[in-house]
Design a protein around this motif. Structure first.
Motif: not given
Length: 128
Positions: A54, A58, A62, A115, A118-119, A122
């Motif tokens: 994951s 991510m 980017s 980034i 939405e990440h 995280d």
């Protein structure tokens, strides 16, 4: 003769099993620079393959940014494979004034990425 072959075969199998025990696959580790040459890594390691993949997804999703961070990165994240004695990925993170993350891949990269919004949550969870 057959007994010797069987004993040898069982010995090799047993040794192979023992060598495999305790060997980890990949691990994700977070660290901080103390100076330009020193990174102190946290003792906690992420070994969950799903979380590691994951993170990689991510990073790959980017986009390149023209923003150029200053100073040392606040964080460094590496994905290591101790079994193969390799580092798969190294990412240096800078957090800007808007709580967004800019990063570079590798040691001396001049390409910077941002980034996706939405990440950000995280990444924050990972770096804590």
């Amino acid at each position: 003769m057959l007994l010797k072959k069987m004993i040898t075969f069982l010995s090799v199998i047993s040794l192979s099993i023992l060598m495999g025990c305790g060997q980890q696959e990949r691990e994700l580790v977070v660290g901080n620079y103390t100076d330009e040459q020193t990174i102190v890594y946290a003792e906690n390691r992420v070994t969950d393959e799903e979380k590691i993949e994951s993170f990689k997804t991510m990073i790959e999703a980017s986009t390149i940014t023209n923003e150029r961070p200053k100073g040392l990165p606040q964080y460094v994240v590496t994905i290591n494979n101790p079994k193969e004695s390799t580092m798969e990925l190294m990412v240096n993170f800078w957090e800007n004034d808007n709580n967004e993350f800019v990063f570079s891949k590798g040691m001396d990269s001049n390409e910077y990425f941002k980034i996706a919004e939405e990440h950000i949550k995280d990444v924050n969870e990972l770096l804590e």
